[in-house]
Write an enzyme that holds these catalytic residues in place. Structure first.
Site, PDB file in Angstrom:
ATOM      1  N   PHE A 116       0.813  -1.217   0.000  1.00  0.00           N
ATOM      2  CA  PHE A 116       0.000   0.000   0.000  1.00  0.00           C
ATOM      3  C   PHE A 116       0.846   1.266   0.000  1.00  0.00           C
ATOM      4  O   PHE A 116       0.386   2.337  -0.420  1.00  0.00           O
ATOM      5  CB  PHE A 116      -0.977  -0.017   1.190  1.00  0.00           C
ATOM      6  CG  PHE A 116      -0.425   0.523   2.484  1.00  0.00           C
ATOM      7  CD1 PHE A 116      -0.610   1.852   2.842  1.00  0.00           C
ATOM      8  CD2 PHE A 116       0.264  -0.306   3.370  1.00  0.00           C
ATOM      9  CE1 PHE A 116      -0.114   2.348   4.045  1.00  0.00           C
ATOM     10  CE2 PHE A 116       0.757   0.185   4.567  1.00  0.00           C
ATOM     11  CZ  PHE A 116       0.571   1.528   4.902  1.00  0.00           C
ATOM     12  N   LYS A 117       2.096   1.167   0.446  1.00  0.00           N
ATOM     13  CA  LYS A 117       2.964   2.347   0.493  1.00  0.00           C
ATOM     14  C   LYS A 117       3.188   2.948  -0.902  1.00  0.00           C
ATOM     15  O   LYS A 117       3.494   4.140  -1.035  1.00  0.00           O
ATOM     16  CB  LYS A 117       4.312   1.986   1.113  1.00  0.00           C
ATOM     17  CG  LYS A 117       4.245   1.375   2.510  1.00  0.00           C
ATOM     18  CD  LYS A 117       3.813   2.369   3.553  1.00  0.00           C
ATOM     19  CE  LYS A 117       3.708   1.773   4.935  1.00  0.00           C
ATOM     20  NZ  LYS A 117       4.991   1.448   5.554  1.00  0.00           N
ATOM     21  N   ASP A 118       3.026   2.135  -1.949  1.00  0.00           N
ATOM     22  CA  ASP A 118       3.220   2.645  -3.309  1.00  0.00           C
ATOM     23  C   ASP A 118       2.247   3.765  -3.649  1.00  0.00           C
ATOM     24  O   ASP A 118       2.578   4.660  -4.436  1.00  0.00           O
ATOM     25  CB  ASP A 118       3.039   1.522  -4.339  1.00  0.00           C
ATOM     26  CG  ASP A 118       4.192   0.536  -4.358  1.00  0.00           C
ATOM     27  OD1 ASP A 118       5.349   0.976  -4.232  1.00  0.00           O
ATOM     28  OD2 ASP A 118       3.930  -0.676  -4.488  1.00  0.00           O
TER      29      ASP A 118
END
Length: 477
Positions: A116-118
């Site tokens: 999800f950090k992308d």
């Protein structure tokens, strides 16, 4: 729009200033002085937008020094089918009904590093490049990772000539896949520094450097951790997008409530949900899910915030949440105590001396209740059982952190209120635990075949601010 610090400093500058600055000069965290509150008509308009258009509309509430045409272009460049594989960017997948509540999975792991950090990091990459080119400057990013921030940042910032990355990771605390993603990225401007101890040790080193204002200014030190408001604001977008898609798929009335379950470590992801609610999104509950490192769960159940030492921080099968000092928690407490920076200073001083503080006054406790945040924790066996159950029931394989989210979400279902569970990462990043749960290896995207066999490059350093400073002096751009 103006920005101030949770510790009291005013006039921190423009969005671009705080984007490049990381920690505020007084050691606090930058936060907007006001928040836009959308009404139902405005939300209806937002609900019809594509993800990039929605991103530019939400971010324009915080970005005060980039014109809307340029902002739209940056969002279009960040959120493409080529980068995320799907036009929706963060598709909402219906799983089924449990206890008269519709259960959804918000896919957040379709980006370059499968986590999800992308979502926010691709936006940060666009912001950084635009601002640095405009100012004719360079930036040395210093950050800490518990696993996914590192690779997401490095993949987003690589090949940008005006940026170098110094990424601190805790020795022996990440999965083999996470380490391979980071350490096999061979680039002269990417520096993977391995530190003995936990993520909190790495994070303390970052704060130690950032608090030295002279060094920070001279070597142009920036951050991509969620202390950076750019990260938080970019993550707000997918809460709006997830809400709109849940209303569409359920057929519920617009403005009817939806709950979100959020696996939580550093409090950044769920803070974005909390800000979304402040901005008018009809969120019923934000379900905070922790693993055995249950500092945040303990706070929301007792009002006591007690950080753990490195020795007390468990090494778990959801390692990206093996955190005991949640940096973004300060922004939440600042809001809870009525923006009283004097009290925030007092609480964090108490925390540094005693290792804990307690919220006891009625008004603050009432604000915590009204936040809608409820919490719970899970353990290794809970994760294994949940991964197996979701596979058996819905033919969907999830990673251990997402399993934490599902486990706690199921304890907080409300009839007729949809529950959106936020995905943390694709299961291949934590295949050992997934195999233990279901007896099969999750699918590996083709671009990551044999990644664990590739050469890796790291630099081991001790947990000393001076050692880190010396390395930055030598390698900074």
């Amino acid at each position: 729009m103006s920005y101030r610090s949770t510790r009291g400093a005013e006039g921190l500058g423009t969005f671009s200033d705080i984007l490049l600055g990381g920690l505020a000069p007084d050691g606090g965290l930058a936060i907007p002085s006001t928040f836009k509150a959308f009404d139902s008509v405005e939300l209806q308009s937002l609900s019809k937008m594509s993800y990039p258009k929605l991103a530019s509309s939400i971010l324009s509430c915080f970005v005060d020094d980039i014109d809307i045409k340029t902002l739209c272009s940056l969002c279009d460049s960040a959120y493409t089918v080529d980068t995320f594989g799907k036009r929706e960017i963060t598709p909402l997948v219906y799983l089924g009904e449990e206890e008269n509540s519709d259960i959804f999975l918000l896919e957040l792991s379709n980006g370059p590093t499968l986590a999800f950090k992308d979502i926010a990091m691709q936006m940060l990459g666009q912001f950084f490049e635009h601002v640095l080119e405009k100012r004719g400057s360079t930036l040395n990013i210093l950050a800490a990772t518990s696993g996914d921030t590192g690779s997401a940042a490095e993949y987003a910032m690589r090949e940008r000539s005006n940026i170098s990355v110094f990424m601190l990771s805790p020795e022996g605390r990440m999965s083999s896949f996470q380490k391979a993603q980071m350490y096999s990225l061979i680039d002269e401007r990417i520096h993977n520094l391995v530190v003995p101890g936990t993520f909190d040790v790495c994070q303390d080193l970052v704060k130690g450097i950032s608090s030295d204002l002279k060094f920070k200014s001279k070597y142009r030190i920036g951050s991509v951790n969620s202390i950076n408001w750019g990260r938080i604001s970019s993550q707000i977008v997918y809460y709006f997008y997830g809400y709109f898609r849940a209303i569409e798929q359920t057929g519920n009335c617009f403005m009817s409530p939806v709950s979100f379950s959020v696996p939580s470590g550093n409090f950044g992801n769920i803070l974005s949900g909390y800000i979304s609610k402040k901005m008018g999104l009809p969120i019923e509950n934000l379900v905070l899910a922790t693993n055995e490192n249950n500092v945040l769960d303990e706070f929301f159940k007792t009002g006591s915030y007690r950080v753990r030492t490195s020795a007390e921080t468990f090494k778990t099968s959801s390692p990206s949440m093996d955190i005991s000092k949640a940096s973004n928690f300060e922004r939440f407490i600042f809001d809870v105590v009525g923006n009283d920076f004097g009290r925030v200073n007092s609480l964090w001083k108490e925390l540094s001396v005693d290792g804990r503080f307690v919220i006891e006054d009625e008004e603050s406790l009432r604000n915590i209740k009204y936040s809608g945040i409820v919490s719970g924790s899970s353990n290794h066996q809970n994760r294994l059982d949940t991964i197996k159950n979701i596979k058996d029931k819905y033919n969907r394989i999830i990673d251990p952190h997402t399993a934490d989210g599902f486990f706690v979400a199921r304890k907080n279902l409300k009839p007729k209120i949809p529950m959106v569970c936020l995905e943390t990462a694709l299961p291949i990043k934590f295949s050992k635990t997934v195999i233990e749960a279901i007896g099969e290896t999750p699918q590996t995207p083709q671009k990551f075949f044999d990644i664990e066999k590739k050469p890796q490059k790291i630099k081991k350093i001790d947990d000393s601010v001076e050692t880190l400073k010396n390395y930055i002096k030598e390698k900074s751009i």
